[in-house]
Design a protein around this motif. Structure first.
Motif, PDB file in Angstrom:
ATOM      1  N   TYR A  33       0.836  -1.190   0.000  1.00  0.00           N
ATOM      2  CA  TYR A  33       0.000   0.000   0.000  1.00  0.00           C
ATOM      3  C   TYR A  33       0.876   1.247   0.000  1.00  0.00           C
ATOM      4  O   TYR A  33       1.838   1.343   0.773  1.00  0.00           O
ATOM      5  CB  TYR A  33      -0.914   0.003   1.228  1.00  0.00           C
ATOM      6  CG  TYR A  33      -1.673  -1.287   1.357  1.00  0.00           C
ATOM      7  CD1 TYR A  33      -1.278  -2.260   2.262  1.00  0.00           C
ATOM      8  CD2 TYR A  33      -2.765  -1.539   0.535  1.00  0.00           C
ATOM      9  CE1 TYR A  33      -1.960  -3.463   2.351  1.00  0.00           C
ATOM     10  CE2 TYR A  33      -3.450  -2.737   0.622  1.00  0.00           C
ATOM     11  CZ  TYR A  33      -3.034  -3.697   1.538  1.00  0.00           C
ATOM     12  OH  TYR A  33      -3.698  -4.885   1.606  1.00  0.00           O
ATOM     13  N   MET A  34       0.535   2.181  -0.858  1.00  0.00           N
ATOM     14  CA  MET A  34       1.279   3.430  -0.930  1.00  0.00           C
ATOM     15  C   MET A  34       0.305   4.588  -1.012  1.00  0.00           C
ATOM     16  O   MET A  34      -0.844   4.414  -1.447  1.00  0.00           O
ATOM     17  CB  MET A  34       2.215   3.442  -2.136  1.00  0.00           C
ATOM     18  CG  MET A  34       3.315   2.400  -2.051  1.00  0.00           C
ATOM     19  SD  MET A  34       4.586   2.632  -3.308  1.00  0.00           S
ATOM     20  CE  MET A  34       5.375   4.138  -2.717  1.00  0.00           C
ATOM     21  N   SER A  50      -4.450   7.095  -1.917  1.00  0.00           N
ATOM     22  CA  SER A  50      -3.688   5.885  -1.645  1.00  0.00           C
ATOM     23  C   SER A  50      -4.050   4.821  -2.669  1.00  0.00           C
ATOM     24  O   SER A  50      -5.097   4.896  -3.330  1.00  0.00           O
ATOM     25  CB  SER A  50      -3.935   5.377  -0.227  1.00  0.00           C
ATOM     26  OG  SER A  50      -5.287   5.029  -0.057  1.00  0.00           O
ATOM     27  N   ILE A  51      -3.164   3.830  -2.789  1.00  0.00           N
ATOM     28  CA  ILE A  51      -3.350   2.798  -3.801  1.00  0.00           C
ATOM     29  C   ILE A  51      -2.868   1.457  -3.295  1.00  0.00           C
ATOM     30  O   ILE A  51      -1.863   1.374  -2.572  1.00  0.00           O
ATOM     31  CB  ILE A  51      -2.616   3.197  -5.109  1.00  0.00           C
ATOM     32  CG1 ILE A  51      -2.930   2.211  -6.238  1.00  0.00           C
ATOM     33  CG2 ILE A  51      -1.111   3.305  -4.884  1.00  0.00           C
ATOM     34  CD1 ILE A  51      -2.479   2.705  -7.617  1.00  0.00           C
ATOM     35  N   ILE A  70      -3.917   8.946  -8.654  1.00  0.00           N
ATOM     36  CA  ILE A  70      -2.765   8.194  -8.159  1.00  0.00           C
ATOM     37  C   ILE A  70      -2.576   6.965  -9.029  1.00  0.00           C
ATOM     38  O   ILE A  70      -3.556   6.333  -9.444  1.00  0.00           O
ATOM     39  CB  ILE A  70      -2.945   7.819  -6.665  1.00  0.00           C
ATOM     40  CG1 ILE A  70      -1.655   7.217  -6.096  1.00  0.00           C
ATOM     41  CG2 ILE A  70      -4.128   6.892  -6.469  1.00  0.00           C
ATOM     42  CD1 ILE A  70      -1.709   7.012  -4.586  1.00  0.00           C
ATOM     43  N   SER A  71      -1.336   6.637  -9.310  1.00  0.00           N
ATOM     44  CA  SER A  71      -1.059   5.449 -10.119  1.00  0.00           C
ATOM     45  C   SER A  71       0.330   4.945  -9.792  1.00  0.00           C
ATOM     46  O   SER A  71       1.105   5.610  -9.108  1.00  0.00           O
ATOM     47  CB  SER A  71      -1.180   5.767 -11.614  1.00  0.00           C
ATOM     48  OG  SER A  71      -0.217   6.739 -11.994  1.00  0.00           O
ATOM     49  N   ARG A  72       0.631   3.743 -10.274  1.00  0.00           N
ATOM     50  CA  ARG A  72       1.970   3.196 -10.084  1.00  0.00           C
ATOM     51  C   ARG A  72       2.402   2.513 -11.362  1.00  0.00           C
ATOM     52  O   ARG A  72       1.574   2.103 -12.163  1.00  0.00           O
ATOM     53  CB  ARG A  72       2.021   2.236  -8.884  1.00  0.00           C
ATOM     54  CG  ARG A  72       1.630   0.776  -9.161  1.00  0.00           C
ATOM     55  CD  ARG A  72       0.156   0.577  -9.265  1.00  0.00           C
ATOM     56  NE  ARG A  72      -0.206  -0.830  -9.332  1.00  0.00           N
ATOM     57  CZ  ARG A  72      -0.481  -1.475 -10.455  1.00  0.00           C
ATOM     58  NH1 ARG A  72      -0.432  -0.852 -11.614  1.00  0.00           N
ATOM     59  NH2 ARG A  72      -0.821  -2.747 -10.433  1.00  0.00           N
ATOM     60  N   LEU A  79       5.678   5.542  -7.897  1.00  0.00           N
ATOM     61  CA  LEU A  79       4.317   5.993  -7.605  1.00  0.00           C
ATOM     62  C   LEU A  79       4.147   7.382  -8.205  1.00  0.00           C
ATOM     63  O   LEU A  79       5.082   8.179  -8.201  1.00  0.00           O
ATOM     64  CB  LEU A  79       4.101   6.044  -6.095  1.00  0.00           C
ATOM     65  CG  LEU A  79       2.729   6.433  -5.593  1.00  0.00           C
ATOM     66  CD1 LEU A  79       1.729   5.310  -5.855  1.00  0.00           C
ATOM     67  CD2 LEU A  79       2.785   6.761  -4.105  1.00  0.00           C
ATOM     68  N   TYR A  80       2.955   7.655  -8.720  1.00  0.00           N
ATOM     69  CA  TYR A  80       2.688   8.947  -9.338  1.00  0.00           C
ATOM     70  C   TYR A  80       1.455   9.594  -8.720  1.00  0.00           C
ATOM     71  O   TYR A  80       0.565   8.922  -8.206  1.00  0.00           O
ATOM     72  CB  TYR A  80       2.442   8.788 -10.843  1.00  0.00           C
ATOM     73  CG  TYR A  80       3.563   8.123 -11.590  1.00  0.00           C
ATOM     74  CD1 TYR A  80       3.484   6.777 -11.945  1.00  0.00           C
ATOM     75  CD2 TYR A  80       4.699   8.835 -11.949  1.00  0.00           C
ATOM     76  CE1 TYR A  80       4.515   6.159 -12.637  1.00  0.00           C
ATOM     77  CE2 TYR A  80       5.737   8.220 -12.643  1.00  0.00           C
ATOM     78  CZ  TYR A  80       5.633   6.890 -12.985  1.00  0.00           C
ATOM     79  OH  TYR A  80       6.657   6.278 -13.661  1.00  0.00           O
TER      80      TYR A  80
END
Length: 123
Positions: A33-34, A50-51, A70-72, A79-80
């Motif tokens: 989780y980020m 969060s993602i 949010i994306s990765r 992470l973006y």
């Protein structure tokens, strides 16, 4: 040990866009989780988005819904946070954070934090 390094902050006029990045280094296999958080001067740190790294499910604070994404990347090592239609009240230092424990949320109980990147939005 996990290291998080943010980049992409800067100064922009209201209505503009910025894309923040967070590079993740170290022992990351269980960083499920980020999130992105922000702290404005004189205010408490708050969650932005969060993602879940594996499922790509997301949670957004009301302040950013419809404007922030949010994306990765597929490796989970970057992470973006795409921020559009920025407002002066978005001015803050933005931090990325990571943890292994469920759930994916916007509380501050993340284990690892970056040093932050400054975002300034002028009217």
């Amino acid at each position: 040990q996990v290291q998080l390094v943010e980049s992409g902050g800067g100064s922009v006029q209201a209505g503009g866009s910025l894309r923040l990045s967070c590079a993740v280094f170290g022992y990351t296999y269980n960083m499920y989780y980020m999130g992105w958080f922000r702290q404005a001067p004189g205010k408490e740190r708050e969650g932005v988005a969060s993602i879940d790294i594996l499922l790509a499910t997301t949670v957004y604070a009301e302040s950013g819904k419809g404007r922030f994404t949010i994306s990765r990347d597929t490796t989970g090592h970057t992470l973006y946070l795409q921020m559009n239609s920025l407002k002066p009240e978005d001015t803050a230092t933005y931090y990325c954070a990571a943890r292994s424990a469920w759930p994916c949320d916007l509380t501050l109980s993340y284990n690892y934090w970056g040093q932050g990147t400054q975002v300034t939005v002028s009217s």
